[in-house]
Design an enzyme around this catalytic site. Structure first.
Site, PDB file in Angstrom:
ATOM      1  N   HIS A  19       0.871  -1.146   0.221  1.00 58.72           N
ATOM      2  CA  HIS A  19       0.152  -0.193   0.006  1.00 58.72           C
ATOM      3  C   HIS A  19       0.576   1.021   0.081  1.00 58.72           C
ATOM      4  O   HIS A  19       1.543   1.233   0.756  1.00 58.72           O
ATOM      5  CB  HIS A  19      -0.966  -0.280   1.209  1.00 58.72           C
ATOM      6  CG  HIS A  19      -1.326   1.348   1.127  1.00 58.72           C
ATOM      7  ND1 HIS A  19      -1.376   2.266   2.649  1.00 58.72           N
ATOM      8  CD2 HIS A  19      -2.765   2.308   0.443  1.00 58.72           C
ATOM      9  CE1 HIS A  19      -1.994   3.491   2.286  1.00 58.72           C
ATOM     10  NE2 HIS A  19      -2.763   3.150   1.080  1.00 58.72           N
ATOM     11  N   SER A  20       0.624   2.155  -0.870  1.00 57.32           N
ATOM     12  CA  SER A  20       1.723   3.164  -0.823  1.00 57.32           C
ATOM     13  C   SER A  20       2.728   3.405  -1.071  1.00 57.32           C
ATOM     14  O   SER A  20       3.327   2.353  -2.649  1.00 57.32           O
ATOM     15  CB  SER A  20       1.181   3.959   0.199  1.00 57.32           C
ATOM     16  OG  SER A  20       1.989   5.427   0.178  1.00 57.32           O
ATOM     17  N   MET A  21       3.545   3.655  -0.371  1.00 54.53           N
ATOM     18  CA  MET A  21       5.274   3.586  -0.431  1.00 54.53           C
ATOM     19  C   MET A  21       4.909   2.029  -0.010  1.00 54.53           C
ATOM     20  O   MET A  21       7.069   1.597  -0.643  1.00 54.53           O
ATOM     21  CB  MET A  21       5.726   4.969   0.532  1.00 54.53           C
ATOM     22  CG  MET A  21       5.671   6.018   0.056  1.00 54.53           C
ATOM     23  SD  MET A  21       6.602   6.608  -1.056  1.00 54.53           S
ATOM     24  CE  MET A  21       7.980   5.734  -1.187  1.00 54.53           C
ATOM     25  N   SER A  44       0.471   3.582  -4.906  1.00 53.61           N
ATOM     26  CA  SER A  44       1.733   3.609  -5.324  1.00 53.61           C
ATOM     27  C   SER A  44       1.880   4.455  -6.026  1.00 53.61           C
ATOM     28  O   SER A  44       1.313   4.048  -7.313  1.00 53.61           O
ATOM     29  CB  SER A  44       1.924   2.182  -4.762  1.00 53.61           C
ATOM     30  OG  SER A  44       1.915   0.811  -3.938  1.00 53.61           O
TER      31      SER A  44
END
Length: 947
Positions: free
Chosen positions: A168-170, A197
């Site tokens: 998730h995300s970074m 991401s």
């Protein structure tokens, strides 16, 4: 004049507020269903080798569990397929509970004991989107965690050979960074699914470590493209609800010919069709279900582990995320297919359209459509049904027996799932071996549904509409009326291919006859160059508004955006397209909002330059608000930048520039692959129009931000006034020269031994104290002058001047500030204090920017004090900020009178404009450079004060 200035910046602030409101609130409501845990979630820590635990004390690896499953896995004897969840920026490892809970419920409904073991990593909720120093450390810990997970299965009969990653995300960026490690084997990870991401670029480039990390990851996937083709990668963007990571950044920067890399937006995923914000993408039930279904379809039932076949992985992902054919995955088809049924079940359709509603009583039913008489007149056959059973339903007849088809081929694989029904469009020219089309409408289980089919001419049902200009402000409308006799219409929105365009598309449907069982209309905006389709369902009759916006710009000369309308027959549809100015502003902030700090810094720097110029001319600085108002000079900043872009088109200038200087920063890339059209400079068609707008918005932030700073300091000085004795000295809050030198040394040592941002913050607080003391002195003097009789003040001044008349000529020409060691109560003293206050307010506003840009590294350092040594490593603020620190400390004693006699101040005031141009040229994609340019401005100013 002040009223006009305030009105102008009020309008600019209104535009900014309008864009922010559209960015943050101007989207559809959250239609995601929440995922719930049926039992209490438990996170069992997985023991890591001592070396790993010692190197990464702040991190941890956990196994998710609930209820009986949690009890069964207490000793970590696992038999499932391993999935590892990676949280993102400031994300918690407990976010894995949605994925883990749904996977447990799915496993309970299946036979054979097939299940998932969901692991999750605790990254200590680090701000890795803003501080890049931890990214490499997280990547290394991820590698160690994967090896630890696989070791848990060493006693298993068929141990897994790889781990599936969900980032998730970074966390998704860290997952891709695994392959940059020299000792990492690509066989350990075969599938990566990333959620929101930012693969293209960081959201805010606040330090060099972040950009270097991105560059290394990108270069690795380019250099090893052939080796990594067996690694399947799926990136999912959240859509317009996610204002933190725009979906254009989630596109994978991989070669277009790599079939194992997929990028899409959640609104285009079958059975999802919703936009998610940055956090809800983790728990959105529709998306979690699609992910879990794909995981279980990837498991080999014989061994209970994920398949190693790349083609199967892509088939599963295409089935669940790209195009759902409304049939079971992997269903084996017999070719040809034998059809059965009594003659009464077969009906031949000789009309152009079929509308059939299955009765309550179950019966077998087949409809025959002869192709021989339709091939020349029509190009396509369109059919839809709200019967969502996972079965074949359209066939091509290859052998007829009387009025029945006894042998056929299955044509249902082209079925596409929409929210209200499934649709199938067949191209007639590819059906040369088929004599009839067969539509199966049997409902042996008694379920009622509707089937609608028709012959179509694609040319007659496709209409082109030119969208209004982006600067029409909604005054121009492009509309078209469809007197619908068909089931599908396509509107091509010409010249709609840039992200800064935004439209309100209104669809008004009206039917002469009202039917209760009429299928709803489905409107689909299809973007050919990126999977960012959006789907809207509407009843008939109705008025429906569709947001016409793009996540990515068209990278080449592909066809424009298509609006597909799956309509009700014999109804009228009116489609109107008009520009939405608030949404245009929202799109500008969505794509260029991260650049605003650069223009705010430029406005503040030019305001400081205006004050210096005023000191040179008149001996007095401008009022802070007046200086910021005069700093709005886009022609002086943007014109040199534009000329540089023109010169860079010349080969000789470009070669010379690339040899000695870094490349120019442009506005963020908007195409899906992060590049622009061949031969065209980056974003050449719109930054020159947006740059003045961004300058105005940045100046508005500087104007109102400085006003807020001034008001805050006034209130704070009122609160601190009882703690200080009243003072009317011009030197209040200043430091002795020896104290300054000692302070510079101490702060330098502090920054090098702990965190550079800590030193910058401490220096800023010292400077704020100087401003507060000036504020209190100005208030005290004002009160004393109001209370003292004017005759008494004049008599004191005459007496002091008489005493000084025996002194030297320099004393005679100077302003009387003190008499016998006591300050004189005069308007000139008050004016000097006010001048110094305005000067230091400008410097404080400038110093606010480095403090804000360095804040993420300071937060990271403070949160990790209990785990690591006192020094931040790596430190993006050290030693680059030492000149800024020295200049800030020296300028604490700065006053207007000394500056007015400086011989270098005229040159310093003229230097700030070139520095502003350089900041706009080199900082939009490298925000950390703003601090460098501010240092380059404040150091000469400190020198001007000293000499």
């Amino acid at each position: 004049m002040r009223g006009a200035t305030a009105a102008f910046y009020g309008c600019a602030l209104g535009l900014l507020a309008m864009g922010l409101r559209e960015l943050l609130l101007g989207f559809e409501e959250n239609r995601c269903n929440m995922t719930y845990m049926f039992e209490h979630p438990q996170y069992r820590r997985v023991a890591l080798p001592r070396r790993v635990a010692r190197l990464y004390p702040a991190y941890g690896l956990y196994l998710y569990g609930e209820g009986q499953y949690a009890q069964d896995t207490r000793k970590l004897k696992l038999t499932g397929a391993p999935v590892l969840f990676l949280p993102g920026n400031a994300g918690s490892y407990k976010q894995a509970r949605s994925l883990g809970s749904v996977a447990l419920r799915k496993a309970e409904a299946l036979e054979g004991g097939v299940h998932l073991n969901v692991f999750t990593i605790d990254f200590n909720e680090e701000l890795v989107a803003l501080y890049g120093g931890s990214l490499h450390r997280q990547t290394q810990f991820l590698h160690e965690s994967i090896k630890a997970i696989l070791r848990l299965y060493k006693d298993h009969e068929a141990p897994p050979r790889s781990v599936v990653l969900v980032g998730h995300s970074m966390g998704g960026v860290v997952a891709r960074a695994l392959f940059t490690l020299p000792r990492f084997s690509p066989r350990l990870v075969s599938l990566i699914i990333t959620q929101a991401s930012p693969h293209q670029a960081p959201i805010l480039s606040l330090d060099t470590h972040l950009l270097e990390f991105y560059a290394a990851v990108r270069q690795c996937w380019v250099d090893r493209a052939e080796d990594l083709r067996n690694v399947t990668l799926l990136s999912v963007g959240g859509g317009y609800r996610d204002y933190q990571v725009r979906s254009g950044l989630t596109a994978l920067p991989c070669p277009q010919d790599d079939p194992s890399k997929l990028s899409l937006v959640a609104t285009a995923i079958p059975r999802t069709w919703v936009s998610t914000d940055h956090l809800s993408i983790v728990w959105c039930k529709e998306l979690v279900l699609a992910t879990v279904r794909a995981f279980f379809d990837l498991i080999e039932p014989e061994i209970g582990q994920f398949s190693d076949d790349p083609e199967r992985r892509m088939a599963v992902l295409n089935h669940h995320f790209i195009r759902h054919p409304v049939r079971l995955l992997g269903e084996q088809l017999k070719m040809p297919i034998s059809l059965s049924g009594s003659p009464e079940a077969w009906s031949e359709v000789n009309t152009l359209r079929l509308a059939y509603s299955a009765p309550k009583d179950g019966q077998a039913k087949y409809f025959l459509f002869a192709l021989s008489s339709r091939r020349k007149a029509y190009s396509h056959f369109y059919c839809r049904s709200n019967n969502m059973e996972m079965t074949s339903w359209v066939y091509g007849c290859t052998q007829m027996k009387g009025s029945m088809c006894v042998q056929a081929v299955d044509l249902s694989l082209g079925t596409e799932l929409l929210p209200a029904y499934k649709v199938l469009t067949l191209r007639l020219r590819v059906l040369s071996s088929v004599s009839h089309l067969v539509v199966a409408a049997s409902n042996l289980n008694g379920r009622q549904f509707t089937v609608e089919c028709e012959w179509q001419r694609q040319e007659s049902q496709t209409i082109s509409v030119q969208v209004p200009h982006v600067l029409s402000f909604g005054m121009t409308v492009s509309d078209v009326t469809l007197n619908s006799t068909g089931l599908l219409h396509t509107i091509e929105l010409q010249h709609f291919h840039q992200v800064y365009q935004a439209f309100r598309i209104s669809v008004v449907s009206h039917c002469k006859v009202t039917k209760a069982d009429r299928l709803p209309s489905v409107y689909r905006m299809k973007v050919p160059w990126f999977r960012e389709d959006s789907v809207t369902t509407s009843s008939v009759p109705s008025v429906t508004e569709i947001s016409g916006m793009l996540h990515t710009s068209r990278p080449d000369n592909t066809s424009g955006v298509l609006l597909q309308l799956h309509t009700a027959p014999n109804c009228q549809y009116k489609v109107s397209v008009r520009t939405s100015f608030p949404r245009v502003l929202g799109q500008v902030l969505r794509f260029c909002g991260p650049v605003l700090p650069v223009y705010t810094a430029v406005a503040l720097l030019l305001a400081c330059g205006g004050q210096m110029s005023s000191v040179v001319r008149t001996g007095h600085p401008l009022q802070m608000s007046q200086a910021v108002a005069r700093a709005l000079q886009p022609h002086k900043v943007d014109l040199p930048v534009y000329l540089l872009h023109l010169l860079l088109r010349c080969n000789w200038f470009r070669d010379s520039w690339s040899t000695h200087l870094p490349p120019l920063d442009a506005l963020p890339a908007t195409s899906p692959d992060g590049t622009t059209q061949e031969g065209v400079p980056p974003n050449e068609d719109w930054p020159r129009l947006l740059s003045p707008l961004l300058y105005v918005l940045g100046a508005a932030v500087a104007f109102w931000g400085s006003a807020l700073l001034r008001l805050s300091l006034q209130l704070l000085s009122l609160l601190l006034a009882p703690l200080h004795r009243p003072s009317v000295s011009l030197d209040c809050g200043t430091l002795r020269r020896r104290t300054q030198l000692l302070l510079i040394l101490c702060l330098s040592v502090l920054g090098g031994a702990s965190c550079g941002a800590l030193s910058i913050t401490a220096t800023f607080l010292l400077h704020l104290y100087r401003v507060l003391r000036l504020q209190m002195t100005e208030r005290s003097l004002s009160h004393m002058l109001n209370l003292a009789p004017e005759k008494q003040r004049d008599q004191d001044n005459r007496t002091c001047n008489k005493e000084k008349s025996t002194g030297d000529s320099e004393a005679l020409n100077s302003k009387p500030k003190e008499c016998n060691g006591a300050p004189l109560l005069s308007d000139s003293v008050l004016q000097d204090v006010r001048d110094d206050l305005q000067l230091h307010l400008s410097l404080s506003a400038l110093l606010t920017l480095p403090v804000m840009l360095c804040a993420p590294s300071l937060i990271h350092w403070t949160r990790n004090l209990r785990y690591s040594a006192a020094r931040l490593d790596p430190d993006p603020c050290w030693p680059h900020t030492v000149p800024l620190l020295m200049a800030s400390v020296l300028l604490i004693n700065c006053n207007t009178l000394t500056l007015s006699y400086s011989t270098t101040l005229p040159s310093t005031s003229r230097l700030l404009l070139p520095l502003s141009v350089a900041m706009v040229t080199f900082s939009p994609l490298h925000l950390y450079r703003v601090t460098y340019f501010l240092s380059a401005a404040l150091v000469p100013l400190a020198v001007s004060f000293l000499f």
